[in-house]
Design a protein around this motif. Sequence first.
Motif, PDB file in Angstrom:
ATOM      1  N   UNK D 182       0.842  -1.189   0.000  1.00  0.00           N
ATOM      2  CA  UNK D 182       0.000   0.000   0.000  1.00  0.00           C
ATOM      3  C   UNK D 182       0.877   1.238   0.000  1.00  0.00           C
ATOM      4  N   UNK D 183       0.568   2.131  -0.951  1.00  0.00           N
ATOM      5  CA  UNK D 183       1.166   3.470  -0.941  1.00  0.00           C
ATOM      6  C   UNK D 183       0.050   4.457  -1.274  1.00  0.00           C
ATOM      7  N   UNK D 184       0.181   5.689  -0.811  1.00  0.00           N
ATOM      8  CA  UNK D 184      -0.888   6.658  -1.072  1.00  0.00           C
ATOM      9  C   UNK D 184      -0.927   7.109  -2.525  1.00  0.00           C
ATOM     10  N   UNK D 185       0.206   7.159  -3.171  1.00  0.00           N
ATOM     11  CA  UNK D 185       0.231   7.511  -4.590  1.00  0.00           C
ATOM     12  C   UNK D 185       0.213   6.223  -5.396  1.00  0.00           C
ATOM     13  N   UNK D 186       0.447   6.347  -6.705  1.00  0.00           N
ATOM     14  CA  UNK D 186       0.505   5.153  -7.538  1.00  0.00           C
ATOM     15  C   UNK D 186       1.932   4.651  -7.714  1.00  0.00           C
ATOM     16  N   UNK D 187       2.894   5.531  -7.428  1.00  0.00           N
ATOM     17  CA  UNK D 187       4.294   5.210  -7.679  1.00  0.00           C
ATOM     18  C   UNK D 187       5.150   6.032  -6.726  1.00  0.00           C
ATOM     19  N   UNK D 188       6.439   5.727  -6.685  1.00  0.00           N
ATOM     20  CA  UNK D 188       7.404   6.586  -6.017  1.00  0.00           C
ATOM     21  C   UNK D 188       7.204   6.710  -4.515  1.00  0.00           C
ATOM     22  N   UNK D 189       6.709   5.680  -3.876  1.00  0.00           N
ATOM     23  CA  UNK D 189       6.532   5.743  -2.432  1.00  0.00           C
ATOM     24  C   UNK D 189       7.195   4.556  -1.759  1.00  0.00           C
TER      25      UNK D 189
END
Lengths: 61, 159, 751, 288
Positions: D182-189
């Motif tokens: 799980x990340x809040x954005x779609x990428x880069x987390x």
Amino acid sequence: MVEAKTTGEVLRELVRAHPQLQGPIDAGVSIAVDGRIIASGLSEPIAPGSEVYLMQRLRGG
Amino acid sequence: MSKLHVSTTVNGDAVEYLCDPRETLLDCLRDKLNLTGAKEGCGTGDCGACSVTVDGRLVCSCLMLGAEAEGKQIETVEGIADGDVLHPLQKKMIEYAALQCGICTPGILVAAKSLLEKNPNPTEEETRYWLAGNLCRCTGYDKIIRAVMDTAAELREAS
Amino acid sequence: MALDDRKSEFTFVGTRPDRPDGLDKVTGRAKFGADMSAPGMLHGAILRSPHAHARIVKIDTSKAEEHKDVKAIVTRADFADVPFKPGLEGEFWNVLENVMAGDKALYDGHAVAAVAATSALAARDALKLIEVEYDVLPHVTDVDKAMAADAPVIREGAADYSVPQGMHPNVVRYHESGHGDVEAGFAEADLVIEDSFVTEATHQGYIEPHACLGALGSDGKGELWCCTQGHWIVQKTCAALLGIETSQLRVTASEIGGGFGGKTTVFIEPVALALSRKANRPVKIVMSRSEVFRATGPTASASMDVKIGMKKDGTITAAQGIFRLQGGAFPGAPGDMTAMCAFAPYDLTNVRQVGYDVMSNRPKQAAYRAPGAPMGAFAVESVLDELCNQLDLDPVDVRLKNAAQEGTKASYGPRYERIGLVETLEAAKAHPHYSAPLEPGQGRGISCGFWFNHGGETSVSLALSEDGSAQVMVGTPDIGGSRASMALMAAEVLGIPYENIRVTIADTASLGYNDVSHGSRVTYASGLATIKAAKHAVEKLCERAAAKWGIPVDAVKWQDGCAVPSGPNAGDFDPMPLADITADMGRTGGPISGHFEATPEGAGVSFGTHIVDAEVDPETGKTSITRYTVIQDAGKAIHPTYVEGQFQGGAAQGIGWALNEEYIYGDDGRLQNSIFLDYRIPVASDLPMIDTVIVEVPNPGHPFGVRGVGETGIVPPLAAIANAVSNAAGVRMKQLPMSPPRILAALKANG
Amino acid sequence: MEFHSPTSFAEASALAAKATGITRFLAGGTDVLVQLRSDLVTPDTLIDIKKIDGVGKITCNADGSWTLGVAVTGAEMSEHPELGRDWPGLVEAMDLIGSTQVQGRATLAGNLCNGSPAADSVPAMVAAGVTMTVTGEDGTREVAVEDIPTGPGKTSLAKGEVVSAVNIPARGDNGGDAYLRFIPRTEMDIAVVGVGVNLRLDGDTITEARVSLGAVAPTVLLVDACAEAIIGSTLDDAALDALAAAASAACNPIDDKRGTITFRTEVAGVLAKRAAKIAYARAKGEDL
């Protein structure tokens, strides 16, 4: 009640009549004349019967 | 802390520099080779403004040491145009107004070029995910994505 | 100012040519802040406080001075003695105190000393040799806590005349305005909703960190290259902070990699100059991203209470808002702007708004795109949405019913001139997006937004060349394509092709004072000045043509790039093209230029309406934005593609602010997320295409009808997205960002 | 800082063994350079292991197992057709790390040795049963991935030890793996929660399973209770609920800038279910 023909005169006359306005005016005010906000000009004419409104000076980003 | 001597190839030119082992490839490109097209937006590999390719592989030049460039083939934004002829991607970026301030543009161009070399027919989703490491704060990406996809279509037609 | 020269039919304006700096920017040739270097240049670095609030007991620089590569070290003592005044009146003192701490470090990241060394690495190494003894003090970073009676005092005496007696010293400015009788209005309502809202501070997030290269001699003469939204304010401020004469410092604005309000002041520039003066060599300073987050201007955070009464038919009977904004350790949080903008879209009989400017141990807030307005819109438009939901009313119809129009007395006082809010709402209602069906799990939100726009001091010069081309010198840094807009407007007046005009951002030595590129003022004010400067040149062109023809100058008019005889007795002459006049101008009276300087006072307020669809994963609270439409009044779009770009960029930044961006402070008062990995701005895969509708209701205060477009676009998104998410999730979201943990917690609390 | 480019692991190990101060090995560098740049960790000795022969190779062994060089990047893993067919969850987990640019540099061994409990590839590797070959002054040993991290930023590797190869088991029949984060954005987390699931079926019934959780404890967890919840089941709703409950129960997270204790605990269960469904479908031969 002050009499003035320009935005600059409004500010001068206001301070003369109400010295406590010096602080707010020094801190920066804009004057709206018939809805147009005059950010700083002192020589903008004010026609008889115009609606004049004093606001804190606006800042932008 | 002695300096390291590095011989490498940038945009086809053989170059050499001396670097501190702590200096990144981006530091070396910008400060030693005066190639300031690649930008440092973050220094942590999160913004993509420093994108270059190393031996054909897209990387952040801030996440690679200058010392690691020894013997590599590096391509930067300065090498995208062919002489006075702009690459189709460069033309489309201007045509679509896909840049506002332009600081992310070099990285976007390097990354998009790398995408189209690998995948000449990317979907919008593939384009967006490929470029997810290239932050743009001005445009909302809309015009960038359109410019890249239209370039891809044009290149496909031309080939 | 008289606008006797209004124009509504255009040849060049409204077309979409390539921008003049396009080639430079796609080839890597464009020189941004960090791209300049100078012979003998040193590199500067700044030591920053690790404490949120601490007395600086002692700074020992002796070990750093012994470092072989160090050429200068500066602390506060190396700057001028600038007088302290309360509020924003003493802004030079505030800026100086922010640029280099005095007695106290006021936030995590506050500069306390700086070093210049022969390399960037050496400068960073030398910082580690500076020993600072701190006496750590209690700190506060939350706006409500900073106003509480037991809050640590950031600085006594910082409050200005406006603050009522009895408030905590951290409240430094106060604003109250409105009209009518809100209590009577609430009594008339069928439904009154009152709620509280919170937004976190966000950062402008420009991709280019601050960078500058300064050289200053002991003779008080200096040169500065920097990325800034306004180099005259840099010139003026640096001169004041260094105790030199303003005109002796020449400032050149580099290409600028985004600003959004965050580059309207100085941070490193005076430091580079102070180091340079001490080392007698040019000094370059480039901030790291972490420094940008910790020590440049984020926006304010806000805590707000909004109460609105509505009749069953959707008429708003009264509205009241209290807006508390935290702007870091200095006066300046735009609580007044929040208050004035919050209800501005609506024609209200009874309205009252209060704004507070509160200090805390955070970095000094800087303007961010319509500063203060987005937060207030979030609170107000959320309450409006809830009223619509509970009264089962269409949200666009309700806004149309209450929409401000020409002649409406604005919530902040004056009456509106011609405005375009109704047109944006009507366009929203007609847009296919508004009637498109939603998928399960999705919600739709709409919001209106308002921003004043700004004129500001402006000075433009235009010079013609013998070959008939023109150069225009403007003083407002081009952040998003304004050189193209200026060239289009000059082309329109001169009647020569866009491509024959070169627009340059002049340095401070080449033009009179220009206000910053802010307040959405560039296309409006520099555009107006460009038009006037071009007309000034046209007058001279007509004079030359008249002299060549031997007829009176008032018998010549300018048409399609040519002087032509005008009137019955003017004579019969072929049109004389501009290039024919300039070709021998050296022999017919000398160079032909145009100039204009003024503070244009008709910026023309701007409104927008946004429609957004959001989808919420009920199991994780994750939101995706599935569709977005921006509708905004541009007055007149000079270069429509760049207007669309401003709309899209504003929406994207709003999406970040609404969903994920926030300043996160630990209990120790330190910023926890000072890199782009953790400060989550939207990436390409997060966003849909962003649809735009340009509404054009001409601004009566601009010859071509231009209204600024840069800022209004970030006002509606917070509320529009909050409404969409709330409608998707079935629970009202009152805190931004609506991060997944917050949404999931709200869903759980709602059962 | 001293910089070395040894040409063998023995040499690399010897350099590390005799180095004083902070020593780091440089593979992809995507963590080391960030720490260096931000002055978090400035190594006294940096040993680049990319000049060592074979570190860039992906090899499928005769028994179906895989050996990956320690400098194999995420991009190279994603581009490898057969590896992704065998271990889609593992390859996807690696692919989730950072941007396209980071994928051009980042490595499995680097992701592991950075010691982050939120490292995306690690739960997938643990679930898959991946081991690392570790070279030290006294020769080599093989260590299970779950035994390497000992806490945030810490590993069980001794001074002078360097990971010299990545060993991925043979896929075998009727198996599937998946990793979700799980990340809040779609990428880069960085993962707020990560779940790796690897299982094998006999018919419709799960006979073997390994479930691993990331970012919910000081180290990546291999959770036997999760495996037990689904072994013997056909991944029916009851088994999924038991899996989610076991995953949530195993969580021992912190509140931090990326997520709350409550959120992580809840979402660990949600993702465990979703990942198990994908792994199950893959084991059934469905193309996901």
